[in-house]
Design a protein around this motif. Sequence first.
Motif, PDB file in Angstrom:
ATOM      1  N   MET A   1       0.834  -1.169   0.000  1.00  0.00           N
ATOM      2  CA  MET A   1       0.000   0.000   0.000  1.00  0.00           C
ATOM      3  C   MET A   1       0.878   1.232   0.000  1.00  0.00           C
ATOM      4  O   MET A   1       1.919   1.254   0.624  1.00  0.00           O
ATOM      5  CB  MET A   1      -0.914  -0.001   1.223  1.00  0.00           C
ATOM      6  CG  MET A   1      -1.937   1.079   1.149  1.00  0.00           C
ATOM      7  SD  MET A   1      -2.222   2.190   2.543  1.00  0.00           S
ATOM      8  CE  MET A   1      -0.962   1.988   3.687  1.00  0.00           C
ATOM      9  N   GLN A   2       0.453   2.225  -0.725  1.00  0.00           N
ATOM     10  CA  GLN A   2       1.116   3.520  -0.759  1.00  0.00           C
ATOM     11  C   GLN A   2       0.070   4.588  -0.518  1.00  0.00           C
ATOM     12  O   GLN A   2      -1.128   4.299  -0.474  1.00  0.00           O
ATOM     13  CB  GLN A   2       1.761   3.771  -2.118  1.00  0.00           C
ATOM     14  CG  GLN A   2       2.972   2.937  -2.395  1.00  0.00           C
ATOM     15  CD  GLN A   2       3.629   3.359  -3.698  1.00  0.00           C
ATOM     16  OE1 GLN A   2       2.988   3.879  -4.592  1.00  0.00           O
ATOM     17  NE2 GLN A   2       4.914   3.131  -3.800  1.00  0.00           N
ATOM     18  N   THR A   3       0.510   5.806  -0.389  1.00  0.00           N
ATOM     19  CA  THR A   3      -0.423   6.918  -0.294  1.00  0.00           C
ATOM     20  C   THR A   3      -0.115   7.900  -1.412  1.00  0.00           C
ATOM     21  O   THR A   3       0.985   7.916  -1.962  1.00  0.00           O
ATOM     22  CB  THR A   3      -0.326   7.637   1.065  1.00  0.00           C
ATOM     23  OG1 THR A   3       0.996   8.129   1.229  1.00  0.00           O
ATOM     24  CG2 THR A   3      -0.695   6.719   2.206  1.00  0.00           C
ATOM     25  N   THR A   4      -1.105   8.687  -1.749  1.00  0.00           N
ATOM     26  CA  THR A   4      -0.942   9.741  -2.742  1.00  0.00           C
ATOM     27  C   THR A   4      -1.762  10.935  -2.273  1.00  0.00           C
ATOM     28  O   THR A   4      -2.639  10.805  -1.422  1.00  0.00           O
ATOM     29  CB  THR A   4      -1.384   9.274  -4.144  1.00  0.00           C
ATOM     30  OG1 THR A   4      -0.986  10.254  -5.103  1.00  0.00           O
ATOM     31  CG2 THR A   4      -2.883   9.062  -4.237  1.00  0.00           C
ATOM     32  N   VAL A   5      -1.483  12.091  -2.812  1.00  0.00           N
ATOM     33  CA  VAL A   5      -2.181  13.306  -2.416  1.00  0.00           C
ATOM     34  C   VAL A   5      -3.081  13.756  -3.558  1.00  0.00           C
ATOM     35  O   VAL A   5      -2.662  13.793  -4.718  1.00  0.00           O
ATOM     36  CB  VAL A   5      -1.182  14.423  -2.042  1.00  0.00           C
ATOM     37  CG1 VAL A   5      -1.915  15.702  -1.693  1.00  0.00           C
ATOM     38  CG2 VAL A   5      -0.301  13.975  -0.886  1.00  0.00           C
ATOM     39  N   THR A   6      -4.337  14.072  -3.225  1.00  0.00           N
ATOM     40  CA  THR A   6      -5.279  14.602  -4.212  1.00  0.00           C
ATOM     41  C   THR A   6      -5.637  16.030  -3.834  1.00  0.00           C
ATOM     42  O   THR A   6      -5.506  16.433  -2.682  1.00  0.00           O
ATOM     43  CB  THR A   6      -6.561  13.761  -4.269  1.00  0.00           C
ATOM     44  OG1 THR A   6      -7.258  13.895  -3.038  1.00  0.00           O
ATOM     45  CG2 THR A   6      -6.260  12.298  -4.539  1.00  0.00           C
ATOM     46  N   ARG A   7      -6.118  16.773  -4.804  1.00  0.00           N
ATOM     47  CA  ARG A   7      -6.494  18.169  -4.530  1.00  0.00           C
ATOM     48  C   ARG A   7      -7.726  18.268  -3.652  1.00  0.00           C
ATOM     49  O   ARG A   7      -7.793  19.093  -2.763  1.00  0.00           O
ATOM     50  CB  ARG A   7      -6.759  18.919  -5.840  1.00  0.00           C
ATOM     51  CG  ARG A   7      -5.495  19.276  -6.571  1.00  0.00           C
ATOM     52  CD  ARG A   7      -5.811  20.175  -7.714  1.00  0.00           C
ATOM     53  NE  ARG A   7      -6.153  19.327  -8.858  1.00  0.00           N
ATOM     54  CZ  ARG A   7      -6.588  19.742 -10.005  1.00  0.00           C
ATOM     55  NH1 ARG A   7      -6.768  21.022 -10.205  1.00  0.00           N
ATOM     56  NH2 ARG A   7      -6.851  18.915 -10.972  1.00  0.00           N
TER      57      ARG A   7
END
Length: 68
Positions: free
Chosen positions: A1-7
Amino acid sequence: MQTTVTRSVGEIEVYAVRGLLPELQADGQAVVANAEFTARYEARFASPCPAAAQEALGVELGQGLDEF
């Protein structure tokens, strides 16, 4: 699992799917959903399973998954 940033939401978890569970595969193909998948989808979400969910997963399946 990874994380990402959304607006709109901020940081979210991202999961990689490498294939469907054996009991949800059509003709033993890990990337094609069968009727059981469709039935479970419709029971869970109370709406018809989208046609795209019944097609083979993206051609890029497995590419770039070393990061996960």
